[in-house]
Write a protein that holds these residues in place. Structure first.
Motif, PDB file in Angstrom:
ATOM      1  N   THR A  82       0.852  -1.221   0.078  1.00  0.00           N
ATOM      2  CA  THR A  82      -0.033  -0.069   0.080  1.00  0.00           C
ATOM      3  C   THR A  82       0.918   1.067  -0.032  1.00  0.00           C
ATOM      4  OG1 THR A  82      -1.760  -0.994   1.254  1.00  0.00           O
ATOM      5  CG2 THR A  82      -1.724   1.129   1.419  1.00  0.00           C
ATOM      6  N   LEU A  83       0.576   2.036  -0.817  1.00  0.00           N
ATOM      7  CA  LEU A  83       1.207   3.276  -0.778  1.00  0.00           C
ATOM      8  C   LEU A  83       0.305   4.509  -0.758  1.00  0.00           C
ATOM      9  CD1 LEU A  83       2.346   2.056  -4.146  1.00  0.00           C
ATOM     10  CD2 LEU A  83       4.218   3.099  -2.915  1.00  0.00           C
ATOM     11  N   THR A  84       0.691   5.787  -0.381  1.00  0.00           N
ATOM     12  CA  THR A  84      -0.077   6.933  -0.108  1.00  0.00           C
ATOM     13  C   THR A  84       0.542   8.121  -0.864  1.00  0.00           C
ATOM     14  OG1 THR A  84       0.948   7.442   1.894  1.00  0.00           O
ATOM     15  CG2 THR A  84      -1.400   6.085   2.111  1.00  0.00           C
ATOM     16  N   PHE A  85       0.030   8.801  -1.498  1.00  0.00           N
ATOM     17  CA  PHE A  85       0.278  10.054  -2.249  1.00  0.00           C
ATOM     18  C   PHE A  85      -0.194  11.246  -1.646  1.00  0.00           C
ATOM     19  CE2 PHE A  85       0.750   6.540  -5.146  1.00  0.00           C
ATOM     20  CZ  PHE A  85       2.113   6.563  -5.697  1.00  0.00           C
ATOM     21  N   PRO A  86       0.637  12.193  -1.668  1.00  0.00           N
ATOM     22  CA  PRO A  86       0.166  13.527  -1.085  1.00  0.00           C
ATOM     23  C   PRO A  86      -0.790  14.152  -1.970  1.00  0.00           C
ATOM     24  CG  PRO A  86       2.138  13.991  -1.842  1.00  0.00           C
ATOM     25  CD  PRO A  86       1.745  12.219  -2.093  1.00  0.00           C
ATOM     26  N   MET A  87      -1.645  14.923  -1.274  1.00  0.00           N
ATOM     27  CA  MET A  87      -2.798  15.856  -1.798  1.00  0.00           C
ATOM     28  C   MET A  87      -2.447  16.849  -2.811  1.00  0.00           C
ATOM     29  SD  MET A  87      -4.575  16.774   1.717  1.00  0.00           S
ATOM     30  CE  MET A  87      -3.070  16.915   2.789  1.00  0.00           C
ATOM     31  N   THR A  88      -1.290  17.403  -2.433  1.00  0.00           N
ATOM     32  CA  THR A  88      -0.666  18.395  -3.495  1.00  0.00           C
ATOM     33  C   THR A  88       0.855  18.129  -3.605  1.00  0.00           C
ATOM     34  OG1 THR A  88      -0.663  19.974  -1.883  1.00  0.00           O
ATOM     35  CG2 THR A  88      -2.411  20.031  -3.431  1.00  0.00           C
ATOM     36  N   SER A  89       1.689  18.568  -4.777  1.00  0.00           N
ATOM     37  CA  SER A  89       2.877  18.360  -4.683  1.00  0.00           C
ATOM     38  C   SER A  89       3.481  19.533  -5.326  1.00  0.00           C
ATOM     39  CB  SER A  89       3.317  17.098  -5.434  1.00  0.00           C
ATOM     40  OG  SER A  89       4.677  17.011  -5.446  1.00  0.00           O
ATOM     41  N   PRO A  90       3.489  20.723  -4.424  1.00  0.00           N
ATOM     42  CA  PRO A  90       4.124  21.963  -5.185  1.00  0.00           C
ATOM     43  C   PRO A  90       5.440  21.916  -5.897  1.00  0.00           C
ATOM     44  CG  PRO A  90       3.722  22.430  -2.925  1.00  0.00           C
ATOM     45  CD  PRO A  90       3.473  20.971  -3.218  1.00  0.00           C
ATOM     46  N   ASP A  91       6.186  21.040  -5.497  1.00  0.00           N
ATOM     47  CA  ASP A  91       7.538  21.096  -6.010  1.00  0.00           C
ATOM     48  C   ASP A  91       7.683  20.142  -7.315  1.00  0.00           C
ATOM     49  OD1 ASP A  91       7.363  18.539  -4.678  1.00  0.00           O
ATOM     50  OD2 ASP A  91       9.088  18.619  -3.488  1.00  0.00           O
ATOM     51  N   GLY A  92       6.528  19.273  -7.654  1.00  0.00           N
ATOM     52  CA  GLY A  92       6.427  18.242  -8.456  1.00  0.00           C
ATOM     53  C   GLY A  92       7.119  17.051  -8.335  1.00  0.00           C
ATOM     54  N   LYS A  93       7.592  16.656  -7.190  1.00  0.00           N
ATOM     55  CA  LYS A  93       8.535  15.494  -7.036  1.00  0.00           C
ATOM     56  C   LYS A  93       7.735  14.444  -6.237  1.00  0.00           C
ATOM     57  CE  LYS A  93      12.511  18.446  -7.010  1.00  0.00           C
ATOM     58  NZ  LYS A  93      13.628  18.015  -7.710  1.00  0.00           N
ATOM     59  N   CYS A  94       6.399  14.166  -6.457  1.00  0.00           N
ATOM     60  CA  CYS A  94       5.846  13.492  -5.941  1.00  0.00           C
ATOM     61  C   CYS A  94       6.159  11.804  -6.977  1.00  0.00           C
ATOM     62  CB  CYS A  94       4.326  13.541  -5.981  1.00  0.00           C
ATOM     63  SG  CYS A  94       3.343  12.027  -5.582  1.00  0.00           S
ATOM     64  N   GLU A  95       7.129  11.055  -6.335  1.00  0.00           N
ATOM     65  CA  GLU A  95       7.481   9.936  -7.083  1.00  0.00           C
ATOM     66  C   GLU A  95       7.494   9.000  -5.981  1.00  0.00           C
ATOM     67  OE1 GLU A  95      10.997  10.612  -8.962  1.00  0.00           O
ATOM     68  OE2 GLU A  95       9.974  12.225 -10.284  1.00  0.00           O
ATOM     69  N   ALA A  96       7.573   7.454  -6.365  1.00  0.00           N
ATOM     70  CA  ALA A  96       7.668   6.313  -5.650  1.00  0.00           C
ATOM     71  C   ALA A  96       8.134   5.116  -6.529  1.00  0.00           C
ATOM     72  CB  ALA A  96       6.437   5.831  -4.787  1.00  0.00           C
ATOM     73  N   LYS A  97       9.016   4.430  -6.120  1.00  0.00           N
ATOM     74  CA  LYS A  97       9.618   3.202  -6.857  1.00  0.00           C
ATOM     75  C   LYS A  97       9.231   2.083  -6.052  1.00  0.00           C
ATOM     76  CE  LYS A  97      13.891   1.829  -8.966  1.00  0.00           C
ATOM     77  NZ  LYS A  97      15.262   2.244  -9.506  1.00  0.00           N
ATOM     78  N   VAL A  98       8.687   1.162  -6.631  1.00  0.00           N
ATOM     79  CA  VAL A  98       7.931  -0.084  -5.826  1.00  0.00           C
ATOM     80  C   VAL A  98       8.444  -1.253  -6.564  1.00  0.00           C
ATOM     81  CG1 VAL A  98       6.417  -1.334  -5.248  1.00  0.00           C
ATOM     82  CG2 VAL A  98       6.062   1.059  -4.997  1.00  0.00           C
ATOM     83  N   PRO A  99       9.437  -2.226  -5.867  1.00  0.00           N
ATOM     84  CA  PRO A  99       9.974  -3.462  -6.611  1.00  0.00           C
ATOM     85  C   PRO A  99       8.795  -4.465  -6.240  1.00  0.00           C
ATOM     86  CG  PRO A  99      11.316  -2.955  -4.501  1.00  0.00           C
ATOM     87  CD  PRO A  99      10.241  -1.907  -4.682  1.00  0.00           C
ATOM     88  N   VAL A 100       8.500  -5.244  -7.023  1.00  0.00           N
ATOM     89  CA  VAL A 100       7.544  -6.073  -6.984  1.00  0.00           C
ATOM     90  C   VAL A 100       8.140  -7.644  -7.349  1.00  0.00           C
ATOM     91  CG1 VAL A 100       5.059  -7.060  -7.704  1.00  0.00           C
ATOM     92  CG2 VAL A 100       5.534  -4.692  -7.429  1.00  0.00           C
ATOM     93  N   SER A 101       8.488  -8.599  -6.455  1.00  0.00           N
ATOM     94  CA  SER A 101       8.841  -9.949  -6.745  1.00  0.00           C
ATOM     95  C   SER A 101       7.892 -10.659  -6.806  1.00  0.00           C
ATOM     96  CB  SER A 101       9.727 -10.257  -5.742  1.00  0.00           C
ATOM     97  OG  SER A 101      10.811  -9.380  -5.710  1.00  0.00           O
ATOM     98  N   ALA A 102       7.664 -11.379  -8.103  1.00  0.00           N
ATOM     99  CA  ALA A 102       6.590 -12.387  -8.287  1.00  0.00           C
ATOM    100  C   ALA A 102       7.091 -13.830  -7.797  1.00  0.00           C
ATOM    101  CB  ALA A 102       6.842 -12.784  -9.726  1.00  0.00           C
ATOM    102  N   GLN A 103       6.064 -14.188  -6.928  1.00  0.00           N
ATOM    103  CA  GLN A 103       5.961 -15.713  -6.401  1.00  0.00           C
ATOM    104  C   GLN A 103       5.236 -16.819  -7.019  1.00  0.00           C
ATOM    105  OE1 GLN A 103       8.122 -15.982  -3.593  1.00  0.00           O
ATOM    106  NE2 GLN A 103       8.720 -13.705  -4.117  1.00  0.00           N
ATOM    107  N   LYS A 104       5.177 -17.837  -6.853  1.00  0.00           N
ATOM    108  CA  LYS A 104       4.599 -18.950  -7.416  1.00  0.00           C
ATOM    109  C   LYS A 104       3.012 -18.682  -7.655  1.00  0.00           C
ATOM    110  CE  LYS A 104       3.699 -23.991  -7.844  1.00  0.00           C
ATOM    111  NZ  LYS A 104       4.254 -25.299  -7.144  1.00  0.00           N
TER     112      LYS A 104
END
Length: 151
Positions: A82-104
């Protein structure tokens, strides 16, 4: 001179680990999220990234935004991020990097956003990707005011 047995076992363990790393390494995806300056009408946005089976993907799609209040969500364990993103991002730097490892058994990847206001123009709050579209890939996901899109 003979080598100790433990040295041979250690070498075998290293070979097995190397093979497993090579075989499984291609199953990790990276999701790069980037937000617009204002998202979700100025309200904090929750986004779930779910690995699962075809039935999991179907259930989430059918539930839509009700997914966030469904008891099945609590039972997803490590298949849910679960990720949450801010309401506003005045500096334009609202980013997230999420690794997702596949399982069987992880055949689908579902990205679902809990928007306060649904996009009347047919925007997307749910992205459903089969394994060919996500396993081992780098995906770019844009988080807009009323929808998420795969870039």
């Amino acid at each position: 001179m003979t080598q100790p047995k433990s040295s041979g076992l250690h070498l075998a363990a290293l070979v097995v680990a190397s093979v497993l790393t090579t075989a499984c390494g291609g199953s990790t995806a990276t999701l790069n999220f980037k937000c617009d300056p204002v998202v979700n009408g100025g309200t904090l946005l929750t986004v779930d990234v779910v690995r699962g089976s075809e039935s999991d993907a179907r259930r989430i799609r059918e539930l839509g935004e009700r997914w966030f209040y469904d008891s099945a969500r609590n039972g997803m364990g490590d298949r849910l991020k679960t990720l949450t993103f801010p309401m506003t991002s005045p500096d334009g730097k609202c980013e997230a990097k999420v690794p997702v490892s596949a399982q069987k058994g992880d055949e689908f990847l579902v990205v679902v956003a809990d928007y306060k206001f649904q996009n009347q123009a047919g925007g997307q709050q749910i992205l459903v990707l089969d394994k060919k579209k996500w396993k081992g890939k780098k995906l770019e996901i844009s988080v807009h005011d009323k929808e998420i899109t795969l870039r």
